[in-house]
Design an enzyme around this catalytic site. Structure first.
Site, PDB file in Angstrom:
ATOM      1  N   TYR A 137       9.588  11.690   6.826  1.00 44.37           N
ATOM      2  CA  TYR A 137       8.635  12.952   6.771  1.00 44.37           C
ATOM      3  C   TYR A 137       8.422  14.528   8.454  1.00 44.37           C
ATOM      4  O   TYR A 137       9.393  13.811   9.331  1.00 44.37           O
ATOM      5  CB  TYR A 137       7.235  12.723   7.160  1.00 44.37           C
TER       6      TYR A 137
ATOM      7  N   PHE B  42       3.437   4.358  -0.225  1.00 46.69           N
ATOM      8  CA  PHE B  42       4.455   4.455  -0.887  1.00 46.69           C
ATOM      9  C   PHE B  42       5.051   3.572  -0.996  1.00 46.69           C
ATOM     10  O   PHE B  42       5.857   3.493  -2.385  1.00 46.69           O
ATOM     11  CB  PHE B  42       5.851   5.774  -0.203  1.00 46.69           C
TER      12      PHE B  42
ATOM     13  N   PHE C 139       2.265  -7.159   4.945  1.00 45.56           N
ATOM     14  CA  PHE C 139       1.923  -8.449   6.552  1.00 45.56           C
ATOM     15  C   PHE C 139       0.476  -7.398   5.974  1.00 45.56           C
ATOM     16  O   PHE C 139      -0.366  -6.681   6.439  1.00 45.56           O
ATOM     17  CB  PHE C 139       2.225  -7.692   8.142  1.00 45.56           C
TER      18      PHE C 139
ATOM     19  N   THR D  43       0.576  -0.929  -0.392  1.00 42.58           N
ATOM     20  CA  THR D  43      -0.244  -0.135  -0.222  1.00 42.58           C
ATOM     21  C   THR D  43       0.617   1.392   0.049  1.00 42.58           C
ATOM     22  O   THR D  43       2.115   1.302   0.038  1.00 42.58           O
ATOM     23  CB  THR D  43      -0.920   0.341   1.147  1.00 42.58           C
TER      24      THR D  43
ATOM     25  N   TYR E  15       3.985  16.113  16.021  1.00 43.40           N
ATOM     26  CA  TYR E  15       4.468  14.648  14.961  1.00 43.40           C
ATOM     27  C   TYR E  15       6.402  15.047  14.994  1.00 43.40           C
ATOM     28  O   TYR E  15       7.039  13.921  15.454  1.00 43.40           O
ATOM     29  CB  TYR E  15       4.202  14.800  13.361  1.00 43.40           C
TER      30      TYR E  15
ATOM     31  N   LEU F 271       0.666  12.529   2.456  1.00 49.33           N
ATOM     32  CA  LEU F 271      -0.654  11.342   2.051  1.00 49.33           C
ATOM     33  C   LEU F 271      -1.674  10.771   2.885  1.00 49.33           C
ATOM     34  O   LEU F 271      -1.402  10.599   4.000  1.00 49.33           O
ATOM     35  CB  LEU F 271       0.050  11.260   0.808  1.00 49.33           C
ATOM     36  N   VAL F 272      -2.804  10.964   2.430  1.00 50.25           N
ATOM     37  CA  VAL F 272      -4.157  10.010   3.039  1.00 50.25           C
ATOM     38  C   VAL F 272      -3.160   8.047   3.027  1.00 50.25           C
ATOM     39  O   VAL F 272      -3.442   7.907   2.261  1.00 50.25           O
ATOM     40  CB  VAL F 272      -5.323  10.007   2.588  1.00 50.25           C
ATOM     41  N   THR F 273      -3.537   7.736   4.026  1.00 50.69           N
ATOM     42  CA  THR F 273      -2.698   6.540   3.734  1.00 50.69           C
ATOM     43  C   THR F 273      -3.146   5.885   4.831  1.00 50.69           C
ATOM     44  O   THR F 273      -3.477   6.945   5.976  1.00 50.69           O
ATOM     45  CB  THR F 273      -0.838   6.231   3.848  1.00 50.69           C
TER      46      THR F 273
END
Ligand code: NAI
Ligand code: NA
Length: 395
Positions: free
Chosen positions: A224, A52, A73, A50, A234, A272-274
């Site tokens: 990030y 990147f 996984f 999924t 963050y 990004l939305v993940t």
């Protein structure tokens, strides 16, 4: 079966195989029209199913015809219960790759474990000989240490002081203030143990000692930074400490690969939305404002556009454009002064009432549901689908 989205908090419990397949095919098309000159040929992607990591696998395979091994996984399907989206993504990718004559195999299991590392090494030795790139793109809340058996949990907390700021529940659109208490006890060390660089280094050490890394080998992990708005929770919070550790590990890896002229890099990517990022408080509100501004400027990118630019304009362009800390920056457009100034202005105005106009909440939601194969253009969701999809290259 007919599969519909079933959400609980920040996660979606179901996923749609045809929607996931469509997402993968769109990413493949994008890379076919943006190939890489002198790109990688034999690639291991850790966290390949999924976000990147998947985009890195697709960019390697379709940008320069690379053979790819993916480690991830994911939950397989059972009768009447769909698989996790990364399962369907990997099935779609490998099915298409095999049709196109590309080598693609995968290993589903805990990448932090000695067993999965050994199994992956054996597959490389049996099938590929030497590899020229490893992408490290794991995002996990937990890690069991392979040597001690200790189980670490990462936390997303500020250090020292309580953090208070706005966030949005992207399902309801409600903007409200939240407070996050500072971390305590072993939170920092535990988060470093999960999301820092130790496991990345273990992988590279193992592959190096088995002599399966080719001359000029590269390995890249993703990091990030983000804006001052999210800094306390963050980059200056527990997860930021883990990213500091990951970034320092890149230099250690480079040192350990001198005799083969190998390099370890960190690439700082865009927000990004993940599945990983939607669970972080405050980030969804930031992303919905950022998307609005970047789309208006015509510089919005998703995972595939980001990784295509990483390969074509940095890694394989002999033009890394490293920052003062030695990092590759493909968050350069997100971090542009004019973009950040606009987001900051909008942030001050963001309320439940204003957000639908000043932010891209719809874009956020669409991306979120797309992660699970829902709301994908061209997919007929009323049609019966087979949930029991197999991954053709699964070992
Ligand atoms: P993601 O949740 O989409 O992907 C995570 C991948 O790791 C999946 O393939 C999953 O199967 C795999 N995985 C998780 N635990 C595993 C385990 N124990 N064993 C094997 N595989 C496992 O995450 P995303 O967002 O693509 O994150 C990848 C990296 O990119 C992370 O380091 C993240 O911090 C970084 N990043 C993410 C940004 C974002 O906004 N999403 C921005 C910049 C960097
Ligand atoms: Na990933």
């Amino acid at each position: 079966m007919i599969i519909e989205p079933k959400t609980r908090g920040f996660i979606c419990l179901t996923s749609h195989p045809v929607g996931c397949e469509q997402n993968v095919l769109s990413q493949i098309d994008y890379i076919k029209s943006n190939p890489t000159t002198n790109g990688p040929k034999k690639v291991l992607v850790i966290g390949a199913s999924t976000g990147f990591g998947l985009a890195s696998r697709i960019t390697s395979a379709y940008g320069s015809n690379a053979s790819t091994i993916g480690v991830f996984f994911e939950k397989p399907p059972t009768e009447g219960r769909p698989a996790s989206p990364g399962w369907y993504n990997s099935a779609a990718f490998e099915t298409q790759a095999h049709k196109d004559g590309l080598y693609a195999k995968s290993i589903n299991g805990d990448a932090f474990s000695n067993e999965i590392k050994a199994q992956t090494l054996k597959l490389i030795q049996d099938d590929l000989g030497k590899i020229d790139m490893v992408i490290y793109s794991l995002a996990s809340p937990v890690r069991t240490h392979p040597d001690t058996g200790e189980r670490f949990k990462s936390v997303l907390k500020p250090i020292g002081e309580t953090f208070t700021n706005n966030t949005v529940d992207f399902h309801t659109g409600v903007v409200k203030e939240i407070s996050i208490e500072p971390c305590s006890g072993d939170d920092i060390d535990n988060t470093i143990a999960v999301m820092g660089g130790e496991d990345w280094k273990m992988w590279i050490d193992l592959l190096k000692s088995a002599d399966v890394l080719s001359e000029d080998f590269k390995t890249v992990a993703y990091s990030y930074i983000g804006p001052s708005l999210t800094e306390a929770v963050y980059r200056k919070g527990t997860i930021g400490r883990a990213k500091d550790h990951l970034e320092a590990t890149a230099f250690e890896i480079t040192d350990s690969l001198k005799d083969i002229n190998g390099k370890g890099y960190v690439s700082v990517n865009k927000a990004l939305v993940t599945q990983a990022s939607s669970a972080i408080p405050v980030i969804p509100l930031y992303i919905s404002l950022l998307y609005k501004v970047m789309k208006e400027e015509g510089i919005h990118e998703g995972c595939i556009e980001q990784i295509e630019r990483l390969f074509n304009e940095r890694l394989y362009a002999e033009d890394l454009q490293l920052d003062a800390e030695g990092r590759i920056r493909i968050d350069d457009w997100e971090m542009r002064d004019d973009i950040q100034a606009k987001v900051l202005e909008l942030w001050k105005e963001a309320t439940t009432e204003t957000l639908p106009n000043i932010g891209d909440l719809d874009g956020y939601k669409t991306d979120f549901f797309n992660l699970f194969g829902f709301n994908v253009d061209g997919v007929d969701y009323d049609k019966d689908v087979n949930e029991m999809v197999a991954i053709p290259g699964l070992q």
